[in-house]
Enzyme design. Structure first.
Site, PDB file in Angstrom:
ATOM      1  N   GLU A 132      -1.153  -5.536   8.460  1.00 60.95           N
ATOM      2  CA  GLU A 132      -0.438  -5.452   9.381  1.00 60.95           C
ATOM      3  C   GLU A 132      -1.045  -5.008  11.517  1.00 60.95           C
ATOM      4  OE1 GLU A 132       0.214  -1.158   8.604  1.00 60.95           O
ATOM      5  OE2 GLU A 132       1.083  -1.200   6.590  1.00 60.95           O
TER       6      GLU A 132
ATOM      7  N   LYS B 262      -0.673  -9.406   3.238  1.00 59.98           N
ATOM      8  CA  LYS B 262      -0.336  -9.560   3.939  1.00 59.98           C
ATOM      9  C   LYS B 262      -1.465  -8.170   5.236  1.00 59.98           C
ATOM     10  CE  LYS B 262       3.021  -5.383   4.048  1.00 59.98           C
ATOM     11  NZ  LYS B 262       2.313  -4.612   4.426  1.00 59.98           N
TER      12      LYS B 262
ATOM     13  N   ASP C 119       0.839  -0.887   0.273  1.00 63.40           N
ATOM     14  CA  ASP C 119       0.157  -0.165  -0.313  1.00 63.40           C
ATOM     15  C   ASP C 119       0.578   1.503   0.189  1.00 63.40           C
ATOM     16  OD1 ASP C 119       1.125  -0.190   2.359  1.00 63.40           O
ATOM     17  OD2 ASP C 119      -1.327   0.082   3.616  1.00 63.40           O
ATOM     18  N   SER C 120       2.209   0.952  -0.156  1.00 66.45           N
ATOM     19  CA  SER C 120       2.845   2.008  -0.143  1.00 66.45           C
ATOM     20  C   SER C 120       2.637   2.705  -1.758  1.00 66.45           C
ATOM     21  CB  SER C 120       4.545   1.904  -0.409  1.00 66.45           C
ATOM     22  OG  SER C 120       4.697   0.891  -0.772  1.00 66.45           O
TER      23      SER C 120
ATOM     24  N   ASP D 176      -1.095  -6.145  -0.054  1.00 67.30           N
ATOM     25  CA  ASP D 176      -1.156  -5.483   0.818  1.00 67.30           C
ATOM     26  C   ASP D 176      -2.818  -6.068   1.390  1.00 67.30           C
ATOM     27  OD1 ASP D 176       0.437  -5.272   2.471  1.00 67.30           O
ATOM     28  OD2 ASP D 176       0.933  -3.039   1.721  1.00 67.30           O
TER      29      ASP D 176
ATOM     30  N   GLU E 231       9.914  -4.235  10.393  1.00 72.43           N
ATOM     31  CA  GLU E 231       9.777  -2.907   9.921  1.00 72.43           C
ATOM     32  C   GLU E 231      10.233  -1.863  11.157  1.00 72.43           C
ATOM     33  OE1 GLU E 231       7.598  -0.741   6.871  1.00 72.43           O
ATOM     34  OE2 GLU E 231       8.130   0.895   6.851  1.00 72.43           O
TER      35      GLU E 231
HETATM   36  O1  KIV Z   1       3.947  -1.125   1.885  1.00 73.92           O
HETATM   37  C1  KIV Z   1       4.520  -1.914   1.535  1.00 73.92           C
HETATM   38  O2  KIV Z   1       5.297  -1.476   0.440  1.00 73.92           O
HETATM   39  C2  KIV Z   1       5.032  -2.310   3.045  1.00 73.92           C
HETATM   40  C3  KIV Z   1       6.805  -2.059   2.517  1.00 73.92           C
HETATM   41  C4  KIV Z   1       7.478  -1.020   3.224  1.00 73.92           C
HETATM   42  C5  KIV Z   1       6.892  -3.949   3.265  1.00 73.92           C
HETATM   43  O3  KIV Z   1       4.317  -2.349   3.584  1.00 73.92           O
END
Ligand code: KIV
Length: 271
Positions: free
Chosen positions: A120, A118, A51-52, A90, A186
């Site tokens: 969090e 993924k 989600d970056s 994500d 992280e």
């Molecule tokens: O969103 C993302 O790119 C991430 C990485 C920083 C692990 O969660």
């Protein structure tokens, strides 16, 4: 050198085998087919639709505005070209707020080509992890600095220092017990990440967590030395400068991660 054959597609059980064999796992984010093809062809084992993307693709200030539809769009593009890498996507902010929402979002991501989602955090997320894993959806956990917590944390800071280290170790045990197959750590001090990795039954992937993890991940734009408009974290290294081309950068990164030379002390938090 990895014992996983270059031509063999990665699977979830193969990740556990890599940890048992002491093989480092190489992960990068990607958001489109063009870059994903280069990463896949040059030895990257896992690709993350992070989600970056909100920050590096959409130009947002945080990951919070990213929607499930956004992640589905990028997952679809990347999944079309992958031959070997395992695709992780994500669950964006709020999509894992309840088991029902998380299941619905995860099914959309799997239909778009993701092979793992993924999530969090720990706490109430443990029930979400269990809910998904019981329904055959592989889960990657993400602990330490969780960017979706930015409002509560008041910024992007190293996590797990001092007494908070015990909490992180407990959370790492809990997410593995809940059924996660992989754990991203992280912005965690190097000794703590190494301890969590030694104790963990599942592979750990570090980002700003030192060389003691079972693998490494970087955000593609950081790895290519692009200015994100945000402060550059200490753990970021410009591999394009070293590799000379995108394919060369990917090879330099995969070689360095496998050899244990990245991250070095300059790109990690000693304490
Ligand atoms: O969103 C993302 O790119 C991430 C990485 C920083 C692990 O969660």
């Amino acid at each position: 050198m990895s014992s996983h054959a270059d031509s063999k597609p990665w699977t979830v059980p193969a990740l556990a085998e890599a940890k048992r064999n002491g093989d480092k796992l190489v992960m990068l984010t990607a958001y489109d087919a063009g870059f994903a093809r280069v990463l896949d062809a040059n030895g990257v084992d896992l690709i993350l639709i992070g989600d970056s993307l909100g920050m590096v693709v959409q130009g947002q200030d945080s990951t919070l505005p990213v929607t499930v539809a956004d992640v589905v769009y990028h997952t679809t593009a990347v999944s079309r070209v992958l031959q070997r890498a395992l695709l992780v996507a994500d669950l964006p902010f709020g999509a894992d707020a309840t088991p029902e929402r998380a299941l619905d979002a995860s099914l959309q991501l799997l239909r778009a080509g993701a092979e793992m989602v993924k999530i969090e955090g720990a706490g109430f997320k443990l029930d979400i992890i269990r809910h998904l894993v019981e329904r055959e959806i592989p889960v990657c956990s993400h602990l330490g600095l969780t960017p979706q917590s930015v409002l509560r944390l008041g910024g992007y800071k190293v996590q797990g220092r001092g007494e908070a280290g015990e909490l992180l170790r407990r959370q790492a045990r809990e997410v593995a017990e809940a059924g996660a197959s992989l754990l991203v750590l992280e912005c965690v001090p190097t000794p703590l990440a190494a301890q969590v990795t030694a104790e963990s039954s599942i592979p750990t992937i570090g980002i700003g967590a030192g060389p003691g993890c079972d693998g490494q991940v970087l955000v593609l734009h950081d790895f290519l030395g692009l200015d994100s408009g945000h402060r550059r974290p200490k753990f970021v290294k410009d591999f394009l400068a070293e590799g000379g081309s995108v394919a060369g950068a990917v090879r330099a990164y995969t070689d360095a991660v496998r050899a244990g030379t990245f991250p070095d002390a300059e790109h990690a938090y000693a304490s």
